[in-house]
Design a protein around this motif. Structure first.
Motif, mmCIF file in Angstrom:
data_model
loop_
_atom_site.group_PDB
_atom_site.id
_atom_site.type_symbol
_atom_site.label_atom_id
_atom_site.label_comp_id
_atom_site.label_asym_id
_atom_site.label_seq_id
_atom_site.Cartn_x
_atom_site.Cartn_y
_atom_site.Cartn_z
ATOM 1 N N ARG B 216 0.823 -1.193 0.000
ATOM 2 C CA ARG B 216 0.000 0.000 0.000
ATOM 3 C C ARG B 216 0.869 1.258 0.000
ATOM 4 N N GLN B 217 1.907 1.209 0.832
ATOM 5 C CA GLN B 217 2.826 2.345 0.852
ATOM 6 C C GLN B 217 3.451 2.561 -0.518
ATOM 7 N N LEU B 218 3.876 1.452 -1.138
ATOM 8 C CA LEU B 218 4.497 1.549 -2.463
ATOM 9 C C LEU B 218 3.523 2.135 -3.480
ATOM 10 N N ILE B 219 2.285 1.642 -3.447
ATOM 11 C CA ILE B 219 1.301 2.064 -4.437
ATOM 12 C C ILE B 219 1.005 3.556 -4.297
ATOM 13 N N HIS B 220 0.977 4.032 -3.055
ATOM 14 C CA HIS B 220 0.627 5.434 -2.852
ATOM 15 C C HIS B 220 1.835 6.352 -2.781
ATOM 16 N N SER B 221 2.989 5.806 -3.102
ATOM 17 C CA SER B 221 4.171 6.668 -3.144
ATOM 18 C C SER B 221 4.321 7.241 -4.557
ATOM 19 N N ARG B 222 5.332 8.074 -4.722
ATOM 20 C CA ARG B 222 5.584 8.602 -6.062
ATOM 21 C C ARG B 222 5.927 7.476 -7.023
ATOM 22 N N TYR B 223 6.639 6.465 -6.477
ATOM 23 C CA TYR B 223 6.970 5.328 -7.318
ATOM 24 C C TYR B 223 5.703 4.650 -7.844
ATOM 25 N N GLY B 224 4.699 4.545 -6.968
ATOM 26 C CA GLY B 224 3.445 3.913 -7.368
ATOM 27 C C GLY B 224 2.786 4.653 -8.515
ATOM 28 N N GLU B 225 2.822 5.977 -8.445
ATOM 29 C CA GLU B 225 2.259 6.780 -9.535
ATOM 30 C C GLU B 225 3.006 6.521 -10.834
ATOM 31 N N LEU B 226 4.324 6.441 -10.693
ATOM 32 C CA LEU B 226 5.169 6.229 -11.861
ATOM 33 C C LEU B 226 4.869 4.871 -12.495
ATOM 34 N N LEU B 227 4.645 3.887 -11.628
ATOM 35 C CA LEU B 227 4.377 2.531 -12.104
ATOM 36 C C LEU B 227 3.102 2.510 -12.950
ATOM 37 N N VAL B 228 2.061 3.170 -12.454
ATOM 38 C CA VAL B 228 0.809 3.227 -13.208
ATOM 39 C C VAL B 228 1.028 3.995 -14.510
ATOM 40 N N ALA B 229 1.842 5.042 -14.443
ATOM 41 C CA ALA B 229 2.122 5.823 -15.640
ATOM 42 C C ALA B 229 2.817 4.962 -16.688
ATOM 43 N N VAL B 230 3.759 4.116 -16.238
ATOM 44 C CA VAL B 230 4.461 3.233 -17.180
ATOM 45 C C VAL B 230 3.476 2.260 -17.810
ATOM 46 N N ARG B 231 2.551 1.752 -16.981
ATOM 47 C CA ARG B 231 1.555 0.821 -17.512
ATOM 48 C C ARG B 231 0.717 1.493 -18.590
ATOM 49 N N ASP B 232 0.309 2.744 -18.336
ATOM 50 C CA ASP B 232 -0.634 3.375 -19.242
ATOM 51 C C ASP B 232 0.027 4.002 -20.456
ATOM 52 N N ILE B 364 -8.672 0.138 -18.147
ATOM 53 C CA ILE B 364 -9.173 -0.827 -17.189
ATOM 54 C C ILE B 364 -9.543 -0.093 -15.922
ATOM 55 N N ASP B 365 -10.567 -0.593 -15.317
ATOM 56 C CA ASP B 365 -11.106 0.053 -14.146
ATOM 57 C C ASP B 365 -10.104 0.012 -13.018
ATOM 58 N N GLU B 366 -9.943 1.099 -12.369
ATOM 59 C CA GLU B 366 -8.842 1.165 -11.439
ATOM 60 C C GLU B 366 -9.350 1.707 -10.134
ATOM 61 N N LYS B 367 -10.110 0.872 -9.423
ATOM 62 C CA LYS B 367 -10.720 1.347 -8.200
ATOM 63 C C LYS B 367 -9.847 1.003 -7.011
ATOM 64 N N ALA B 368 -8.817 1.732 -6.852
ATOM 65 C CA ALA B 368 -8.002 1.561 -5.657
ATOM 66 C C ALA B 368 -8.740 2.230 -4.509
ATOM 67 N N PRO B 369 -8.386 1.852 -3.298
ATOM 68 C CA PRO B 369 -8.983 2.564 -2.168
ATOM 69 C C PRO B 369 -8.759 4.065 -2.345
ATOM 70 N N VAL B 370 -9.808 4.826 -2.089
ATOM 71 C CA VAL B 370 -9.722 6.254 -2.381
ATOM 72 C C VAL B 370 -8.743 6.917 -1.426
ATOM 73 N N LEU B 371 -7.893 7.720 -1.975
ATOM 74 C CA LEU B 371 -6.907 8.399 -1.147
ATOM 75 C C LEU B 371 -6.466 9.652 -1.879
ATOM 76 N N PRO B 372 -6.258 10.751 -1.133
ATOM 77 C CA PRO B 372 -5.778 11.957 -1.806
ATOM 78 C C PRO B 372 -4.476 11.660 -2.534
ATOM 79 N N VAL B 373 -4.384 12.086 -3.786
ATOM 80 C CA VAL B 373 -3.209 11.783 -4.586
ATOM 81 C C VAL B 373 -1.985 12.488 -4.023
ATOM 82 N N GLY B 374 -0.887 11.805 -4.004
ATOM 83 C CA GLY B 374 0.362 12.431 -3.586
ATOM 84 C C GLY B 374 0.469 12.646 -2.104
#
Lengths: 298, 377
Positions: B216-232, B364-374
């Motif tokens: 969860r920490q990884l997903i909501h870190s800057r790295y997590g954002e980057l990972l999704v960006a790479v996917r998309d 693809i639907d991306e319903k992660a637990p809602v959390l303020p971005v960043g």
């Protein structure tokens, strides 16, 4: 010397089987960009078709000859049905086609198990194909199995037929047009949906033919497709997506490599070494042996 | 948990939601399950939780990073074999060979690559580091040359096949098809004792919760954002000056480490590790749970993995044929018609209820637990 020649022939015959299996994939995966895991089960369907035909036709030779077109039609129809039911909804999500068709393959395997039973079955090869041809006689003979030569011939015939169909017939032109630019093909009056289904019919039909050939070299069982499908995918990946030439060359190279490595190590170590060789090769040519020249960044 | 708070303090509640969910999960795993379930059922749950640990990694690599890894069985197996080798050596006692080696009589002394595993610390470290090392080598070769998408999936699948075949071929030193069976002790504790089995369950549950928190920490870190960006859109990320290969490599390696840990914990829980557990078919089965539950959502992936594993035990023993059809159907329906998995249903329902709020998901639907971005860095 004859040992080396014998190993070469074994390798080439492994390559021929690989080629037959991968040929249909080069159409459905290479051209249509659909990763059809159920392709292995279409091979299985071809093999069981041979088995059923042999039950009703007493002559092994005639039943084999009848099985070739019938298996093509049976597997082809299965493929077209699959395309129509599921795959046409998934053309933009190739990775999902992999998993969806794997679900299909699970169900087809179970279907085979329910109809034919879980144990493997066997067909009789026609008498002509059971013998060997002696190429070099004497104390140190070199013999080729007739069934292997038949498969080699069948594979080459299938390649030629597919290449000619793609190159010369109106259908082949339409398939190539859709592969190269789907939208442009559509506005040019080609019914892309129908072309997709036809291409799928041919690709899956070729799997059926491969299934007939496999009955000559091994038992027929519900899991026979799973055992061969990964190798066939690797052939396409290394050969280059949508490249018939690459598929042919790589099938034989991998066949010979496998045979040579098996001879010098063991079957299981050879499998691992072939995979290592493939990863190493992809370092050199990440897009496969042959690629379409394109300026696209992806 | 599902009550809608008044508008004013909604944000604060939303921030607390993951913590609350985590607490509920902990209570269920540590209090409700051990009290409500028999020893036998609890043992089964421990097994399912191991697949859930793998699913956490799959959620990261596939759901977030778009890396469909069909070879998680390899890493699961590496972790499992590393653990099992140590436990076999410990079971045999000092100076003795593990039972199956004595049986085959091929080896007179421990093979050299078995010997380091006699050391418990080495073995424990290896359960995680070995899979991560293999993933690093393979991943850096594959990602650096921009092998991706289907190619990556097929290569990872071939790896699973090759590894299983290799294990079967090395009968004398790996136990071949049987694998390493009949493991009795776990670092000095007798695994036949139900009390110790419970202890194993608690360890597995704790590791699962810990890894969920980590992911969860990884997903909501800057790295997590980057990972999704790479996917998309990998190209755009490259243009921005990042190296997508490294981003993907991290997700792949972390997922491999998680699978290795899961395999290591699976061994004391079930008492066996064998090629049949790590080949192509089980590797894909590890993915199915995450797919059905929701690949992009941690909660979805974990619950999906447990649910599918549970359904398999419940159905496959009594109706093996029916289970296979059901499993196939589950795959088809979940992926063809509900690509976000069951977790996306929550989002779909919620969106329908509050249709006033614009929904701007795409792909693809991306319903992660809602959390303020960043929020977390």
């Amino acid at each position: 010397m004859t040992v080396i020649l014998g190993q070469m022939f074994t390798g080439i015959s492994i390559g021929a089987v690989l080629l037959l299996i991968a040929l249909g994939l080069s159409l459905t995966f290479g051209q249509m960009n659909v990763i059809n895991m159920a392709h292995g089960e279409f091979i299985m369907a071809g093999a069981y078709t041979t088995y059923v035909l042999q039950k009703s036709i007493s002559s092994a030779g005639i039943s084999l000859l009848v099985a070739l077109p019938v298996a093509f039609l049976v597997s082809g129809a299965l493929g077209a049905l699959l395309e129509w039911l599921l795959i046409r909804r998934l053309y933009l999500r190739p990775l999902d086609t992999l998993l969806v068709t794997w679900g299909v393959s699970l169900m087809l395997q179970q279907l085979a198990r329910d109809i034919f039973g879980a144990p493997n079955v066997q067909t009789r090869a026609p008498d002509v194909l059971t013998g060997n041809i002696t190429v070099i006689g004497g104390d140190d003979p070199l013999t080729f199995a007739n069934s292997r030569l038949f498969i080699l011939g069948l594979a080459l015939a299938a390649v030629v037929a597919l290449a000619l169909t793609l190159r010369l017939t109106p259908l082949g032109r339409r398939i190539r047009a859709v592969v190269q630019n789907r939208d442009l093909a559509e506005v040019s009056g080609i019914s892309t949906g129908r072309v997709d289904r036809t291409a799928f019919f041919i690709g899956s039909g070729l799997a059926g033919v491969a299934g007939v050939a496999l009955t000559l070299v091994g038992p027929i069982g519900p899991t026979m497709g799973t055992n061969v499908i990964i190798d066939a995918f690797l052939v396409i990946v290394v050969g280059g997506i949508g490249q018939l030439k690459g598929t042919v060359i790589v099938a034989f190279v991998l066949g010979v490599l496998q045979s040579v490595l098996e001879y010098s190590t063991t079957v299981s170590v050879a499998k691992v070494l072939v995979l290592v060789a493939i990863v190493a090769f992809l370092q050199w040519r990440p897009q496969g042996l042959y690629t379409l020249r394109t300026r696209s960044l992806v | 948990m599902t009550t809608t708070p008044p508008a004013g303090i909604k944000g604060r509640f939303a921030a607390l939601r993951p913590a609350a969910g985590f607490a509920v999960g902990a209570v269920v795993l540590f209090a409700v399950a051990p009290l409500a379930l028999s020893d036998f059922r609890l043992g089964l749950l421990a097994k399912y939780l191991c697949t859930a640990i793998v699913a956490v990694g799959i959620c990261l690599a596939w759901g977030r990073g778009g890396l469909l890894t069909l070879g998680q069985g390899v890493f699961f197996g590496l972790g499992g074999y590393a653990m099992a080798m140590h436990l076999k050596i410990a079971d045999a006692g000092p100076g003795n060979l593990p039972d199956f080696m004595q049986l085959y009589g091929t080896a007179t002394e421990l093979p050299w690559w078995w010997q380091p595993f006699a050391n418990p610390l080495f073995a424990l470290a290896a359960t995680v580091l070995l899979p991560m090392a293999v993933a690093t080598i393979l991943g850096s070769f594959i990602f650096r040359r921009r092998v991706k998408g289907a190619y990556f999936a097929i290569l990872s699948q071939a790896l699973a096949a090759a590894f299983a075949i290799w294990l079967i071929g090395q009968q004398a030193t790996t136990g071949g098809t049987n694998g390493l069976t009949d493991i009795q002790g776990f670092f000095g504790y007798d695994l036949d004792d139900p009390v110790n089995q419970r202890m194993v369950y608690f360890i597995i549950a704790a590791v699962l919760l810990l890894l969920i928190a980590l992911a969860r920490q990884l997903i909501h870190s800057r790295y997590g954002e980057l990972l999704v960006a790479v996917r998309d859109s990998e190209e755009r990320v490259r243009f921005l000056g990042y190296n997508p290969a490294n981003v993907k490599l991290v997700a792949y390696v972390v997922a491999a480490g998680m699978a290795g840990l899961a395999g290591a914990l699976f061994v004391p829980a079930v008492g066996i590790i064998s090629p049949a557990l790590i080949g192509i078919v089980p590797s894909i089965e590890l993915v199915i749970g995450a797919a059905v539950g929701g690949r992009a959502s941690l909660v979805g992936a974990v619950l999906g993995a447990v649910g599918v594993a549970w359904a398999k035990t419940a159905l496959s023993e009594e109706f093996p044929a029916a289970w296979t059809y059901f499993q196939g159907l589950l795959f088809i329906v979940a992926l063809a018609f509900l690509p976000g998995g069951l977790a996306s249903l929550v989002g779909i329902v919620r969106r329908r209820r509050r249709s006033s709020r614009p929904a701007d998901e795409q792909g693809i639907d991306e319903k992660a637990p809602v959390l303020p971005v960043g929020e977390a860095v």
